[in-house]
Write an enzyme that holds these catalytic residues in place. Sequence first.
Site, PDB file in Angstrom:
ATOM      1  N   TYR A  86      20.489 -10.875  18.499  1.00  0.00           N
ATOM      2  CA  TYR A  86      21.550 -11.705  19.073  1.00  0.00           C
ATOM      3  C   TYR A  86      22.920 -11.019  19.097  1.00  0.00           C
ATOM      4  O   TYR A  86      23.897 -11.624  19.493  1.00  0.00           O
ATOM      5  CB  TYR A  86      21.661 -13.019  18.276  1.00  0.00           C
ATOM      6  CG  TYR A  86      20.597 -14.037  18.612  1.00  0.00           C
ATOM      7  CD1 TYR A  86      19.257 -13.786  18.359  1.00  0.00           C
ATOM      8  CD2 TYR A  86      20.938 -15.264  19.169  1.00  0.00           C
ATOM      9  CE1 TYR A  86      18.288 -14.725  18.648  1.00  0.00           C
ATOM     10  CE2 TYR A  86      19.964 -16.212  19.463  1.00  0.00           C
ATOM     11  CZ  TYR A  86      18.640 -15.937  19.208  1.00  0.00           C
ATOM     12  OH  TYR A  86      17.678 -16.871  19.502  1.00  0.00           O
ATOM     13  N   LYS A 100       8.165  -8.351  10.829  1.00  0.00           N
ATOM     14  CA  LYS A 100       7.147  -7.653  11.634  1.00  0.00           C
ATOM     15  C   LYS A 100       7.230  -6.181  11.257  1.00  0.00           C
ATOM     16  O   LYS A 100       7.312  -5.293  12.106  1.00  0.00           O
ATOM     17  CB  LYS A 100       7.429  -7.917  13.124  1.00  0.00           C
ATOM     18  CG  LYS A 100       6.372  -7.428  14.071  1.00  0.00           C
ATOM     19  CD  LYS A 100       5.054  -8.189  13.990  1.00  0.00           C
ATOM     20  CE  LYS A 100       3.978  -7.450  14.771  1.00  0.00           C
ATOM     21  NZ  LYS A 100       2.624  -7.989  14.536  1.00  0.00           N
ATOM     22  N   ASP A 138       3.330 -13.036  13.296  1.00  0.00           N
ATOM     23  CA  ASP A 138       2.206 -13.572  14.081  1.00  0.00           C
ATOM     24  C   ASP A 138       1.309 -14.445  13.198  1.00  0.00           C
ATOM     25  O   ASP A 138       0.923 -15.562  13.577  1.00  0.00           O
ATOM     26  CB  ASP A 138       1.418 -12.442  14.783  1.00  0.00           C
ATOM     27  CG  ASP A 138       1.116 -11.237  13.888  1.00  0.00           C
ATOM     28  OD1 ASP A 138       1.574 -11.212  12.728  1.00  0.00           O
ATOM     29  OD2 ASP A 138       0.411 -10.319  14.360  1.00  0.00           O
ATOM     30  N   ASP A 159      14.338 -18.656  15.260  1.00  0.00           N
ATOM     31  CA  ASP A 159      14.515 -19.500  16.443  1.00  0.00           C
ATOM     32  C   ASP A 159      13.164 -20.044  16.900  1.00  0.00           C
ATOM     33  O   ASP A 159      12.989 -21.242  17.116  1.00  0.00           O
ATOM     34  CB  ASP A 159      15.173 -18.661  17.555  1.00  0.00           C
ATOM     35  CG  ASP A 159      15.394 -19.463  18.822  1.00  0.00           C
ATOM     36  OD1 ASP A 159      15.805 -20.640  18.721  1.00  0.00           O
ATOM     37  OD2 ASP A 159      15.163 -18.915  19.924  1.00  0.00           O
ATOM     38  N   ASP A 200      11.279 -24.171  16.326  1.00  0.00           N
ATOM     39  CA  ASP A 200      10.801 -25.117  17.356  1.00  0.00           C
ATOM     40  C   ASP A 200       9.335 -25.465  17.108  1.00  0.00           C
ATOM     41  O   ASP A 200       8.927 -26.628  17.247  1.00  0.00           O
ATOM     42  CB  ASP A 200      10.942 -24.520  18.767  1.00  0.00           C
ATOM     43  CG  ASP A 200      12.275 -24.864  19.445  1.00  0.00           C
ATOM     44  OD1 ASP A 200      13.299 -24.961  18.732  1.00  0.00           O
ATOM     45  OD2 ASP A 200      12.298 -25.028  20.684  1.00  0.00           O
TER      46      ASP A 200
HETATM   47  C1  IPM Z   1      19.057 -22.571  18.914  1.00  0.00           C
HETATM   48  C2  IPM Z   1      19.182 -22.194  20.370  1.00  0.00           C
HETATM   49  C3  IPM Z   1      20.137 -21.031  20.564  1.00  0.00           C
HETATM   50  C4  IPM Z   1      19.576 -19.866  19.769  1.00  0.00           C
HETATM   51  C5  IPM Z   1      20.398 -20.640  22.025  1.00  0.00           C
HETATM   52  C6  IPM Z   1      20.981 -21.779  22.816  1.00  0.00           C
HETATM   53  C7  IPM Z   1      21.295 -19.429  22.140  1.00  0.00           C
HETATM   54  O1  IPM Z   1      17.919 -21.939  20.906  1.00  0.00           O
HETATM   55  O2  IPM Z   1      20.078 -22.948  18.305  1.00  0.00           O
HETATM   56  O3  IPM Z   1      17.967 -22.517  18.365  1.00  0.00           O
HETATM   57  O4  IPM Z   1      18.682 -19.153  20.234  1.00  0.00           O
HETATM   58  O5  IPM Z   1      20.046 -19.660  18.660  1.00  0.00           O
HETATM   59 MN    MN Z   2      16.286 -22.426  19.546  1.00  0.00          MN
END
Ligand code: IPM
Ligand code: MN
Length: 343
Positions: free
Chosen positions: A134, A181, A214, A238, A242
């Site tokens: 990032y 990794k 993985d 990240d 999710d």
């Molecule tokens: C999160 C989001 C952000 C990230 C994006 C919007 C840049 O997906 O906060 O998880 O990848 O950090």
């Molecule tokens: Mn995210």
Amino acid sequence: MNDVTITVIPGDGIGLEVTEQAMLTLDGLGAGLDFDVLDHVNADTFLETGVALSDEDFERAGRSEGILLGAVGDPRVRDPRYARDVLLRLRFELDLYVNYRPVKLLHDQLSPLRDPAKRAIDCVIVRENTEGLYVDIGGALRRGSVHETAIDTEVSTYLGVSRVVEFALSSARREVCMVDKSNAVRHGGGLWQKCWHQAASRYPDVRRKHLYVDVAAMRLVADPTQFDVIVTNNSYGDILSDLAAQLAGGLGAAASANINPDTGFGLYEPVHGSAPDIAGTGRANPLGAILSGALLLDRIGRTAEADAIRKAADDVVARGRCTPDMGGELMTAQAGAALRAAL
Ligand code: IPM
Ligand code: MN
Ligand code: NAD
């Protein structure tokens, strides 16, 4: 009681809808918060001016006691500089090096897992939040030709990795699992391994394990109950957050705290984005934003109020008083009101 000033950046899409519910909930608790709402920090401003978060707004936010953010992102804006300008700037320049993402199953019915014994996920993903892929170091050459080349550099530093693994080890309840990794990504992986072993030697009582990313993804789905604290880099954190959010009942209820444990400053936001596909329909689940508000309350020492929010969230979900993504029929504002009624 003196009011604590919190900067609020509702952002775009459902960010506005869920942040309103978070503010109403925090207000209703009488937690003594004073909101400084920066509603001009959004995609419209970026499209008009090329800058969404001005230096003045950045400094104003940094002088407050914390930030509550909805989501930034708009289908009209393809330029990644927008998210960088707002969200990543705040994370990086305020040095919020821990992205703390707790994951706890809200209700058994919500788990997508077939085996009931494997459903009770209750863990925390500690995502490194200031480096990795990032950092925006890279470039492109020979654009427009078949030789077009794009390079993004992944940065890991000794200080950056050491401090985040240290935080994870110090916040472990049972065990910390470091995810990398290092079998393929030699240099960064090697540094993560080194920092991990050095920091871990200072926590002889914490159980430790290591998994490649993985396999960590596979194990999370196979049996999430085996995880307590997971510490990993920016990108893997990240993605895994999710995945874990969905195992716990849905992305709409996932909360996060971007924090600097040394200064105590934090930016609190749901894990989800601006969800343009449902923005304006009233179907946005406000629980992720409200539970992020609870993490903010934890940080300012209002743990009783924070616990009350978490209990009310379990309660409304158990009674189906929630939005369609969690099996209910309520609109965003009704779901927020139902939670407040359960407090
Ligand atoms: C999160 C989001 C952000 C990230 C994006 C919007 C840049 O997906 O906060 O998880 O990848 O950090
Ligand atoms: Mn995210
Ligand atoms: P998203 O998280 O916005 O949505 C993914 C899916 O989950 C969509 O189908 C959406 O409808 C659903 N969803 C998300 N939150 C929900 C909620 N509260 N209630 C019910 N359903 C919900 O991810 P995306 O579609 O990839 O991204 C949309 C925009 O948001 C993009 O511009 C992205 O960059 C941005 N984004 C911002 C943040 C942030 O500001 N922290 C985080 C993630 C994505």
